[in-house]
Design an enzyme around this catalytic site. Sequence first.
Site, PDB file in Angstrom:
ATOM      1  N   SER A 236       0.853  -1.177   0.000  1.00 24.58           N
ATOM      2  CA  SER A 236       0.000   0.000   0.000  1.00 24.58           C
ATOM      3  C   SER A 236       0.893   1.233   0.000  1.00 24.58           C
ATOM      4  CB  SER A 236      -0.877   0.009   1.252  1.00 24.58           C
ATOM      5  OG  SER A 236      -0.053   0.196   2.385  1.00 24.58           O
ATOM      6  N   LYS A 237       0.273   2.381   0.029  1.00 21.86           N
ATOM      7  CA  LYS A 237       1.039   3.639   0.017  1.00 21.86           C
ATOM      8  C   LYS A 237       2.075   3.696   1.124  1.00 21.86           C
ATOM      9  CE  LYS A 237      -2.048   6.775  -2.286  1.00 21.86           C
ATOM     10  NZ  LYS A 237      -3.274   7.465  -2.020  1.00 21.86           N
TER      11      LYS A 237
END
Length: 473
Positions: A236-237
């Site tokens: 994810s980010k």
Amino acid sequence: MIVTRFAPSPTGFLHIGGARTALFCYLYTRHMGGKYLLRVEDTDQERSTSAAIDAIKEGLAWMGLTPDGEPVFQSHRFARHVEVAQQLLQAGKAYKCYCSKEELDNMREAQRQAQIKPRYDGRCRQRQEQPDLPFVIRFHTPAEGEVVWDDQIQGTIRIQNKELDDLILVRSDGVPTYNLAVVADDHDMGITHVIRGEDHISNTPRQIHLFRALGWPVPEYAHMPLLHGTDGAKLSKRHGAVSVLQYREDGFLAEAVNNYLVRLGWSHGEQEVFTMEEMIQHFDVKDVGRSAAIFNQSKLLWLNNQHMKSLPVERVAAELLYQLRRLEVVQEVEETLLHALVLGYRERTRTLLEMATMVSHFFRESAEPYEEAAANKHFKGEIAPAFGQLVAGLQGVEDWQAASIEAVFRQVLAESGLAMVKLAQPVRVALTGRDISPGIFEVLYWLGKDRSLLRLQRGLEIIQQKAALLANS
Ligand code: GLU
């Protein structure tokens, strides 16, 4: 002929996971011979933006993964998707479902109470036409049997038909659904191999049913393991799953990013560093492993340095110039200097951003501000006499060639009895602000006589101040 497609939903930038899917589609096509297409899955009109479409194209272009031919926009093909649904309706393989939301809710509640898995029970399959009622079009999934496919990565996958609902193909507002659109598009685009993330495995049995019901050949499927961060969680980010273009800004070469991505799940013997040609030569989707791939930034840095060192100097120089412009250090650099900087610094830096930062002093008035630790360590009072002698000697050099510069150094070293590094390090800090740089004669040569002497004078001032403090203490 092999035809693959990369089919992103344009709701954001091209992130590293998407880029890996695109790379695998691209490599497989180039390896086998065929076409690699882009399909923009923009049916979610609220979430899809033209900025995201541009960002995806730009990301692919930077990676060198520009698709063959024009992209296909799924949203432009609504009419065709509906037509395909009608075809299934006419063939009796789909039916109109008039169930209201309330009826569906009641059905599910009854299923829950009877402790059976909530699913549409097919009650409209036999229903009369109801011209006045709104309806959805549902696919008539066979009640018995199973769907089996030999996934090129995951091996044989079997799904029981009774696990599958009667899928909605067209919603009551007339809008076709995702699985219908994908099947119609994959067929019309002539896709032979669907290479995508394993999060789509649950869609595949439904899509295979649709292909068969339409009498269309079923493509091969290859579901790639997803990327995970070093903590094991889906990427994810938080793990740096940013736009691939951010990697360019951070000083990575596309060659290194591609190399890094191909090794996530695929290998060829012990080899780590691959050129694009080598990847194409050896890649086969059948050799992709099944376990989750872990994203690891330090390996990417290592690979980046490998490619910085092995690529033609012009290629690396172009990215260095990109960084220098982006950082507003300088807009134009003479080619010979730019190449010399790449050659001088590529052993010593891991990213182009690092390199640009280290060479930026070349384009500034002064080497200050010095890196504090380097200045503290090397600007010592004891060095003042030799340093002063060096500055005076260099002032006398007329031709400013490396050989004449070196001769002055040798003389000062001989007279002072100092080792080369004792003199070279403070000179390096005075000239570049740091204690890491290419060969010192080369740096002097590239800076030119005037700028070199200005910087050395300034260094000498500081060293003399230290010497004065020493004398007083
Ligand atoms: N649009 C889907 C996604 O971005 C890909 C669908 C497919 O490859 O079939 O995850």
